[in-house]
Scaffold this active site. Structure first.
Site, PDB file in Angstrom:
ATOM      1  N   HIS A 131       0.770  -1.186   0.052  1.00  0.00           N
ATOM      2  CA  HIS A 131       0.111   0.010   0.146  1.00  0.00           C
ATOM      3  C   HIS A 131       0.850   1.206   0.120  1.00  0.00           C
ATOM      4  CE1 HIS A 131      -2.912   2.925   1.948  1.00  0.00           C
ATOM      5  NE2 HIS A 131      -3.680   2.233   1.699  1.00  0.00           N
ATOM      6  N   ASP A 140       3.227  -4.204   7.864  1.00  0.00           N
ATOM      7  CA  ASP A 140       2.080  -3.251   7.629  1.00  0.00           C
ATOM      8  C   ASP A 140       0.889  -4.442   8.070  1.00  0.00           C
ATOM      9  OD1 ASP A 140      -0.371  -2.162   6.939  1.00  0.00           O
ATOM     10  OD2 ASP A 140       0.694  -1.558   4.982  1.00  0.00           O
ATOM     11  N   GLN A 148      -4.441  -4.824   7.279  1.00  0.00           N
ATOM     12  CA  GLN A 148      -5.433  -5.826   6.623  1.00  0.00           C
ATOM     13  C   GLN A 148      -5.325  -7.135   7.609  1.00  0.00           C
ATOM     14  OE1 GLN A 148      -7.740  -4.799   4.828  1.00  0.00           O
ATOM     15  NE2 GLN A 148      -6.976  -3.028   3.701  1.00  0.00           N
ATOM     16  N   LYS A 204     -10.334   0.321  10.490  1.00  0.00           N
ATOM     17  CA  LYS A 204     -10.630  -0.838   9.764  1.00  0.00           C
ATOM     18  C   LYS A 204     -11.061  -2.067  10.552  1.00  0.00           C
ATOM     19  CE  LYS A 204      -7.299   0.119   5.763  1.00  0.00           C
ATOM     20  NZ  LYS A 204      -7.974   0.900   4.947  1.00  0.00           N
ATOM     21  N   CYS A 236      -4.857   2.625  -3.535  1.00  0.00           N
ATOM     22  CA  CYS A 236      -3.565   2.969  -2.867  1.00  0.00           C
ATOM     23  C   CYS A 236      -2.392   2.155  -3.119  1.00  0.00           C
ATOM     24  CB  CYS A 236      -3.900   3.400  -1.587  1.00  0.00           C
ATOM     25  SG  CYS A 236      -4.760   4.975  -1.281  1.00  0.00           S
TER      26      CYS A 236
HETATM   27  C1  LIG Z   1      -2.224  -2.633   3.616  1.00  0.00           C
HETATM   28  C2  LIG Z   1      -2.537  -1.178   3.929  1.00  0.00           C
HETATM   29  N1  LIG Z   1      -1.842  -0.541   4.626  1.00  0.00           N
HETATM   30  C3  LIG Z   1      -2.206   0.776   4.851  1.00  0.00           C
HETATM   31  C4  LIG Z   1      -3.235   1.448   4.902  1.00  0.00           C
HETATM   32  C5  LIG Z   1      -3.653   2.808   5.222  1.00  0.00           C
HETATM   33  O1  LIG Z   1      -4.361   2.653   6.235  1.00  0.00           O
HETATM   34  P1  LIG Z   1      -4.505   4.225   6.921  1.00  0.00           P
HETATM   35  O2  LIG Z   1      -5.414   5.086   5.768  1.00  0.00           O
HETATM   36  O3  LIG Z   1      -5.692   4.079   8.164  1.00  0.00           O
HETATM   37  O4  LIG Z   1      -3.657   4.996   7.195  1.00  0.00           O
HETATM   38  C6  LIG Z   1      -4.302   0.696   4.268  1.00  0.00           C
HETATM   39  C7  LIG Z   1      -5.724   0.975   4.330  1.00  0.00           C
HETATM   40  O5  LIG Z   1      -6.161   1.798   3.281  1.00  0.00           O
HETATM   41  C8  LIG Z   1      -4.065  -0.787   3.916  1.00  0.00           C
HETATM   42  O6  LIG Z   1      -4.973  -1.587   3.308  1.00  0.00           O
END
Ligand SMILES: Cc1ncc(COP(=O)(O)O)c(C=O)c1O
Ligand SMILES: Cc1ncc(COP(=O)(O)O)c(C=O)c1O
Ligand code: FES
Ligand code: FES
Lengths: 167, 422, 422, 167
Positions: free
Chosen positions: B137, B213, B216, B239, B380
């Site tokens: 991401h 990370d 998910q 999430k 993203c």
């Molecule tokens: C794998 C992953 N990393 C990071 C994020 C970023 O999360 P946040 O926007 O809450 O910082 C997301 C969600 O959009 C994600 O799916």
């Protein structure tokens, strides 16, 4: 709640299924311009052939959703053969039609009174098929789809201005 | 329904979820869209929130809100207690050694930026390498790209196999000499669950630290950082049934101790003079300014809700539902492309798809008129999109409140969309 | 009651606040502490929240929560609309030219760190000077101390006069050659309202930019950035009836355009490749990751509430209440030391005090048993504390829901405390 | 809700109003140790004179709230004349009495079973006046007040350990 038929008018689907002026032009004499929609990553490529202050030919390549593709197709039909001034007037009129929402960040403050008219009160040119895209303003996220080709055209018209004739 | 038994969760005999009862905890699921019931299939973007979470925050504001940490009066002490209790709940959720290892951030993006700024700027200099993957991401790409630009560090990437798994054939070479390996535990596009423990071990053998990370992952699977062997692990509240405005960084306490502060301000200091300052103890050293207090308490309630269901039961439910969806969608729509691993046991409840040549945004728009919410776009993860050769996909994702009827609604709506653009 | 008429607000003829009606909007004010009604005098730390704000957030979560900006389905569009509408409300509140000048952060501390990181690291190099004041909150000290340590920039300070005003006698010399002047609009310890417009002008004359820490100003006075002439202005949601987890940076659009991004991740990019990225437009360039969506909507509702009361009326109320408090406390307690300016028209509703040699924490603890909540401590302004020659003060602060009965309760509780430790 | 009398016991107020062993000692032979409470900024200065493994004298300077001052005063009375081992046992017992809340971050996980007993199950020494400070645990923010002097003592005992005798 606006319905699907507000967005996907029959004429839009027609331009989507049968895009006009799709393809490429040789550069030079034409110029190539790229437009990019950061929201979705779609890209439009505009080939613009301007001679004697007139859009003698243009072609559209790239890919995107039905709204962006049909808007590009309609734009190409509407602008082809027009003088630069006529094309600019059309661009202004189209952007004004879309601006109600696109300019939301500004429209909510005192700066900008977006009212669907050119800033100098000029009379809007007839929009023809393009009117069908009016429904898009009810779907704010899709406005950038509809304006993608036009923003690319704007680059082209600025470019034509700069070089003041064919190159 | 095709029950799948490959999964650990399934084997420990978790109780099936009572989805009907769960749905009644989520007020938004009673909303109607265009006269149809809301079929929310976008939890990978952001989950919905149960009453219990909303009530916890409202109750907090209505009975004991005050700024935390410094007040000696009763409601301030109670606010502090509830805030720090939330931290302890999160520590327990991921099996941290101590709540001191939990830093509250505003989202997981800030958590990863914190590591890049604080650990990264202290430990990485020109020529040092960081190993990421092609399926990250943007949250786990851009902070490192920024550091690469600023510091001249080298970024390497683990590439993907045809079916959307990490290609580990080259891992030894890739990991050689890197200082940090950063990997998503589960792809938010493909659903791929990565072999985190194995990757962490490879990182450690090469003398690198490992950042996960888990945005998910933590919402969907029982997470045990001791067993995963990470050094840093980030996740995000919204999430996992929690509110917006809060995320978490878990990090080994000794790493946090050594890292310089990230943002400067109140709470994170133990002394300030006009010519310098002393940082506070961990984790507060990394929490400058008034923290997201109500959000932490809401997230604590979300943890209670999830552990009440049992994370193994959550995982089993999603494996079963994903399995059903993969079968059903393929059967109903022979022209449907589904990205990512085929085996439900090695993936999460995230299904990216393409229907004929209908653009993802058009698809999502048409599904919406049937009340079906799926995300369209690059999610993203633009480098991954480039790998897939598309600019966008439509993505359906599941959580505890989804069941087979939602999959059926999706499948019907896809049929309508095909007709519409046919 | 001694009405005070020095203030602009009083002169424009603002309606007096109906405090009784206002109080009924704040559920927490019905809470009992030790069998006494809650007398909340710590709004300078964090304000309480009206029903309207809590309802706006709950309604959002219960009807239309989804991640913003990218979804094409109806509830995601509606979430985006509400989120961006909140941004527009904040722009109007401070009279910004455009909502693009409003960046959402997690608190004002992050807002100031954003300026220090992004503007500061781009524009300040060793030997450059930044001018601050001795009365700054740590939020407007530590980010600059960190930059000083990292970059070798010089920090200068405007000192204070005996009655807690900025000593501007030396301003010309101090401001000469600095690149940024950063000043709190109102001291969170002394209540002093600083001559922001004058200071901004001095900064501009010297070729410097001007940053205002308006954390204690925006909640209490009508704020017009055009008239103040700032370049950056930060404030924080939880002190202005809004939720925790959200703050704002207002900045001139051309400055935001030029500044490099701060945190990296989703939302803040327009393209990402494995070897680089392109930032998005302002303000989103500075909003990495999922923003505090519900919090922004809650803060928007807080703005509605405040503008409904009228910021001039809010200011007038606080001038009158402060005036009453200064008289009443001095009359009842001849041994009470009150810090800061004597004239209610040049100060906010923040009263730092010391009673005999009772330690501030002991005082606050005893007041609490009477239900009176005041903050004890250094109030995140340790350099100012050193200037005052104390380690801590007890601080009472007022907001729209306080009235004379709260001041009376404070005065009585002070008498009890004197007896207790006497 | 705990009441004021839980916190401010009469004996505490007495030590606060009439602090024992207040003052300074000459260094050397004594050593000087500083303790700092970051929550409030208060500071305690401990002068410790250890000879032959025994606390022959100690004095307290610095300032703080009634809890920190009385805790320091009680500590000084309790420790004066004791052997280092006795002082350490007292320190452990006092910290254990306070740990129920101070160690909350840990106590909530599986690592630490704070139960008011020394880690090795040793018998706790009699606490005397110090028992009065037990009420403080009901006021978590004030625990650091009560332990301030003791944490400073801990430094001193470690120091005495290091130098193994007077310097
Ligand atoms: C794998 C992953 N990393 C990071 C994020 C970023 O999360 P946040 O926007 O809450 O910082 C997301 C969600 O959009 C994600 O799916
Ligand atoms: C003047 C001033 N600046 C900054 C802050 C920091 O606010 P926050 O903790 O919300 O970032 C405060 C409040 O504590 C303040 O009073
Ligand atoms: S979705 Fe990309 S242009 Fe419409
Ligand atoms: S308040 Fe400072 S030691 Fe007690």
């Amino acid at each position: 709640m606006p319905g699907l038929e507000d967005l996907y008018r029959e004429i839009i689907l027609d331009h989507y299924r049968n895009p006009r002026n799709r393809g490429e032009l040789e550069c030079p004499p034409a110029h190539r311009y790229e437009g990019f929609n950061p929201l979705c990553g779609d890209e439009i490529v505009l080939y613009l052939d301007v001679r004697d202050e007139k859009v003698v030919d243009l072609k559209i390549a790239g890919q995107g959703c039905s709204i962006s593709q049909s808007s590009a197709s309609m734009m190409s039909s509407a602008v082809k053969g027009k003088t630069l001034d006529e094309a600019r007037a059309l661009l202004r009129a189209f952007k004004a039609m879309m601006s109600i929402h696109e300019a939301r960040l500004d429209a909510e403050d005192r700066e900008l009174g977006a009212n669907g008219q050119g800033a100098d009160g000029e009379e809007a040119p007839p929009m023809g098929d393009l009117e069908a895209l009016q429904g898009v303003v009810k779907f704010p996220v899709r406005i950038k789809c509809a304006t993608l080709a036009w923003n690319t055209l704007a680059q082209g018209l600025d470019g034509a201005n700069g070089s003041a004739g064919p190159s | 329904m095709a029950a799948v038994d490959h999964d650990r969760a399934a084997q420990v005999g978790a109780q099936p979820l009572d989805v009907k009862a769960i749905r009644s905890d989520f007020p938004i699921l009673d909303v109607e869209v265009n006269g149809r019931r809301l079929v929310y299939l976008d939890s990978a973007s952001s989950s919905q929130k149960p009453r219990q979470v909303l009530d916890a925050m409202t109750r907090y504001y209505e009975t004991t809100h005050a700024n935390v940490h410094r007040g000696v009066y009763a409601i301030a002490e109670e606010a502090t207690r509830q805030f720090e209790e939330a931290r302890a709940k999160l520590a327990r959720l991921v099996n941290a050694r101590s709540a001191r290892e939990i830093v509250f951030t505003k989202n997981v993006t800030e958590a990863i930026n914190l590591v890049a700024h604080s650990w990264g700027r202290r430990n990485l200099t020109a020529g040092d390498a960081v190993l990421l993957t092609e399926m990250e991401h943007h949250a786990n790409l851009v902070p490192w790209l920024m550091l690469a630009e600023e510091r001249g560090i080298e970024l390497r990437y683990i590439r993907l196999t045809a079916d959307g798994q990490l290609d580990l054939s080259d891992l030894d070479r890739l990991v050689d000499g890197v200082k940090l390996v950063g990997v998503t535990c589960m792809s938010n596009v493909l659903g791929t669950i990565n072999p985190v423990a194995e990757l962490a071990e490879a990182a450690h053998s090469a003398g690198a630290l490992f950042l996960a990370d888990a945005a998910q992952y933590v919402p969907h699977l029982a997470t045990d950082i001791q067993q995963l062997g990470c050094d840093f692990l980030g996740f995000t509240g919204h999430k996992m049934l929690g509110p917006t405005g809060i995320g978490c960084l878990w990090a080994r306490e000794d790493l946090l101790e050594e890292m310089p502060p990230f943002l400067g301000g109140g709470e994170m200091i133990s002394d300030v003079r006009l010519d310098g300052f002393l940082p506070a103890d961990v984790p507060w050293k990394f929490e400058a300014g008034t923290p997201p207090i109500a959000e932490a308490i809401g997230l604590g309630a979300a943890v209670d809700y999830l552990t009440g269901l049992g994370m193994d039961a959550v995982r089993r439910h999603e494996v079963e539902l994903t399995s059903y969806a993969l079968c059903k969608l393929a059967a109903d729509h022979p022209d449907l492309v589904i990205y990512g691993p085929a085996d439900p046991a090695s993936r999460g409840g995230v299904i990216s798809l393409a229907l004929g040549d209908i653009h993802a945004h058009d698809l999502s728009q048409v599904l919406d008129t049937a009340g079906v919410c799926v995300r369209a776009g690059h999610h993203c993860a633009k480098p991954l999109m480039r790998h897939l050769g598309v600019t966008a996909t439509a993505r359906a994702s599941f959580y505890v409140y989804n069941d087979e009827s939602d999959v059926d609604a999706l499948s019907e709506a896809l049929a309508e969309a095909r007709k519409f653009f046919g």
